[in-house]
Design an enzyme around this catalytic site. Structure first.
Site, PDB file in Angstrom:
ATOM      1  CB  SER A  12       2.636  -4.914   8.528  1.00 47.48           C
ATOM      2  OG  SER A  12       2.238  -3.723   7.853  1.00 47.48           O
ATOM      3  CG  HIS A  37      -0.401  -5.312  11.720  1.00 43.89           C
ATOM      4  ND1 HIS A  37      -0.893  -5.184  13.005  1.00 43.89           N
ATOM      5  CD2 HIS A  37       0.151  -4.111  11.411  1.00 43.89           C
ATOM      6  CE1 HIS A  37      -0.626  -3.959  13.444  1.00 43.89           C
ATOM      7  NE2 HIS A  37       0.004  -3.291  12.506  1.00 43.89           N
ATOM      8  CG  ASP A  39       0.314  -1.056   9.568  1.00 41.69           C
ATOM      9  OD1 ASP A  39       1.305  -1.710   9.217  1.00 41.69           O
ATOM     10  OD2 ASP A  39      -0.048  -0.954  10.755  1.00 41.69           O
ATOM     11  CG  MET A  41      -0.716   4.595   8.095  1.00 42.22           C
ATOM     12  SD  MET A  41       0.980   4.660   7.503  1.00 42.22           S
ATOM     13  CE  MET A  41       1.637   3.183   8.282  1.00 42.22           C
ATOM     14  CG  HIS A  70      -1.824  -0.191  13.876  1.00 42.40           C
ATOM     15  ND1 HIS A  70      -0.465  -0.159  13.637  1.00 42.40           N
ATOM     16  CD2 HIS A  70      -2.063   0.766  14.801  1.00 42.40           C
ATOM     17  CE1 HIS A  70       0.095   0.780  14.390  1.00 42.40           C
ATOM     18  NE2 HIS A  70      -0.865   1.357  15.102  1.00 42.40           N
ATOM     19  CG  MET A  72      -0.977   4.045  12.932  1.00 46.00           C
ATOM     20  SD  MET A  72       0.397   3.363  12.013  1.00 46.00           S
ATOM     21  CE  MET A  72      -0.452   2.098  11.087  1.00 46.00           C
ATOM     22  CG  MET A 141       3.298   2.247  17.782  1.00 39.71           C
ATOM     23  SD  MET A 141       2.832   1.098  16.496  1.00 39.71           S
ATOM     24  CE  MET A 141       3.928   1.610  15.170  1.00 39.71           C
ATOM     25  N   GLY A 146       4.095   5.237  10.741  1.00 37.07           N
ATOM     26  CA  GLY A 146       3.935   5.901   9.444  1.00 37.07           C
ATOM     27  C   GLY A 146       4.584   5.162   8.302  1.00 37.07           C
ATOM     28  CG  PHE A 147       7.104   6.031   6.654  1.00 34.76           C
ATOM     29  CD1 PHE A 147       7.092   7.069   7.584  1.00 34.76           C
ATOM     30  CD2 PHE A 147       6.626   6.272   5.366  1.00 34.76           C
ATOM     31  CE1 PHE A 147       6.641   8.333   7.240  1.00 34.76           C
ATOM     32  CE2 PHE A 147       6.169   7.537   5.008  1.00 34.76           C
ATOM     33  CZ  PHE A 147       6.179   8.573   5.942  1.00 34.76           C
ATOM     34  N   GLY A 149       9.988  -0.588   7.324  1.00 35.93           N
ATOM     35  CA  GLY A 149      11.426  -0.587   7.079  1.00 35.93           C
ATOM     36  C   GLY A 149      12.264   0.322   7.951  1.00 35.93           C
ATOM     37  CG  ASP A 177       3.091  -2.282  14.404  1.00 33.54           C
ATOM     38  OD1 ASP A 177       2.011  -1.693  14.246  1.00 33.54           O
ATOM     39  OD2 ASP A 177       3.802  -2.689  13.471  1.00 33.54           O
ATOM     40  N   GLY A 179      10.020  -2.777  12.992  1.00 37.03           N
ATOM     41  CA  GLY A 179      11.422  -3.182  13.081  1.00 37.03           C
ATOM     42  C   GLY A 179      11.635  -4.586  13.602  1.00 37.03           C
ATOM     43  CB  SER A 200      10.602  -4.493   5.635  1.00 31.48           C
ATOM     44  OG  SER A 200      10.743  -4.089   6.971  1.00 31.48           O
TER      45      SER A 200
HETATM   46  C1  DX5 Z   1       4.274   1.452  11.021  1.00 33.64           C
HETATM   47  C2  DX5 Z   1       3.335   0.264  11.015  1.00 33.64           C
HETATM   48  C3  DX5 Z   1       4.070  -1.048  11.159  1.00 33.64           C
HETATM   49  C4  DX5 Z   1       5.027  -1.270  10.038  1.00 33.64           C
HETATM   50  C5  DX5 Z   1       5.944  -2.404  10.351  1.00 33.64           C
HETATM   51  O1  DX5 Z   1       3.534   2.615  11.222  1.00 33.64           O
HETATM   52  O2  DX5 Z   1       2.412   0.357  12.071  1.00 33.64           O
HETATM   53  O3  DX5 Z   1       3.127  -2.117  11.197  1.00 33.64           O
HETATM   54  O4  DX5 Z   1       4.323  -1.562   8.873  1.00 33.64           O
HETATM   55  O5  DX5 Z   1       6.831  -2.480   9.269  1.00 33.64           O
HETATM   56  P1  DX5 Z   1       8.302  -3.054   9.475  1.00 33.64           P
HETATM   57  O6  DX5 Z   1       8.090  -4.457  10.000  1.00 33.64           O
HETATM   58  O7  DX5 Z   1       8.873  -3.017   8.086  1.00 33.64           O
HETATM   59  O8  DX5 Z   1       8.984  -2.175  10.458  1.00 33.64           O
HETATM   60 ZN    ZN Z   2       0.970  -1.418  12.449  1.00 33.48          ZN
END
Ligand code: DX5
Ligand code: ZN
Length: 226
Positions: A12, A37, A39, A41, A70, A72, A141, A146-147, A149, A177, A179, A200
């Site tokens: 991502s 990927h 993201d 937002m 993706h 969001m 998910m 949203g974030f 890490g 998607d 962690g 991350s």
């Molecule tokens: C979160 C994103 C994920 C995120 C994954 O809203 O959709 O794609 O970037 O990031 P890590 O792999 O760091 O959890």
């Molecule tokens: Zn994503």
């Protein structure tokens, strides 16, 4: 793109250097990424803002594999054409983004893209019961969107097992998607997922000038997934 359940790693770019997106996409692909990927937002559907169609159009020439967008965002429908125009191969919308997900998925297909639907951690798999014959990908998910890490939400393992059973032999990717690390990847591969998004865990410790670390991180996740 012919269908295969072989494990794919989709870094991502949310965790990439926002000042060097083009070079980052080229670096992760050179280091083994299967998909990129992206993201998107909007600060409304999720409490963060990233980028829109113009950034997707700018990075498209730097992506040789698959641009996995993706969304969001809410509403989704007014922006589908723009992301398709920008070169998205896959557009994934959240089932929670509005009251008419069936129409949204029809519109993504109508725009000429592969169709994805995403489920937040609190959303049950029965929400896609009537969508299975419309989609190419279901994104589960494993963090609240949203974030990057964040910590992997283990309750989603059972959800993926149920989803895998529901899908049967339909050509539908199960994408995870949030962690994903070498520790969590095998849990989801075993449950039936085939696309692992990682931000991350891929970008940590590396950079465009030191991309070998990206390759090590991608290999660690792929090897762990088996
Ligand atoms: C979160 C994103 C994920 C995120 C994954 O809203 O959709 O794609 O970037 O990031 P890590 O792999 O760091 O959890
Ligand atoms: Zn994503």
């Amino acid at each position: 793109m012919s269908f295969s359940r072989k494990i794919k790693i989709a870094p991502s770019i949310l965790s990439a250097d926002f000042a060097s997106f083009g070079a980052e996409c080229e670096a992760i692909e050179a280091q083994g990424a299967d998909w990129v990927h992206v993201d998107v937002m909007d600060g409304h559907f999720v409490p963060n803002i990233t980028f829109g169609p113009s950034t997707c159009a700018a990075i498209r020439p730097h992506i040789k594999t698959v641009m996995d967008v993706h969304l969001m965002i809410a509403p989704v429908d007014p922006f589908i054409e723009a992301f398709a125009e920008a070169g998205a191969d896959i557009i994934t919308a959240h089932v929670e983004a509005g009251p008419h997900i069936h129409r949204t998925l029809q519109a993504i297909r109508g725009a000429g893209c592969k169709v994805g639907v995403a489920l937040n951690p609190g959303t049950d798999v029965d929400s896609v019961d009537y969508l299975l014959d419309m989609v190419d990908l279901i994104c589960v998910m494993t963090v609240n969107p949203g974030f990057g890490g964040q910590k992997f939400i283990h309750s989603q393992i059972g959800k993926v097992e149920r989803l895998r059973a529901m899908i049967g032999d339909r050509p539908i990717h199960i994408e995870i998607d949030g962690g994903i690390t070498p520790q969590t990847a095998p849990l989801m591969a075993r449950a039936g997922a085939d696309v692992l998004v990682a931000g991350s865990a891929v970008f940590k410790g590396g950079s465009v000038s030191n991309p070998g670390v990206y390759g090590e991180n991608i290999r660690a996740i792929r090897d762990a997934a088996g």
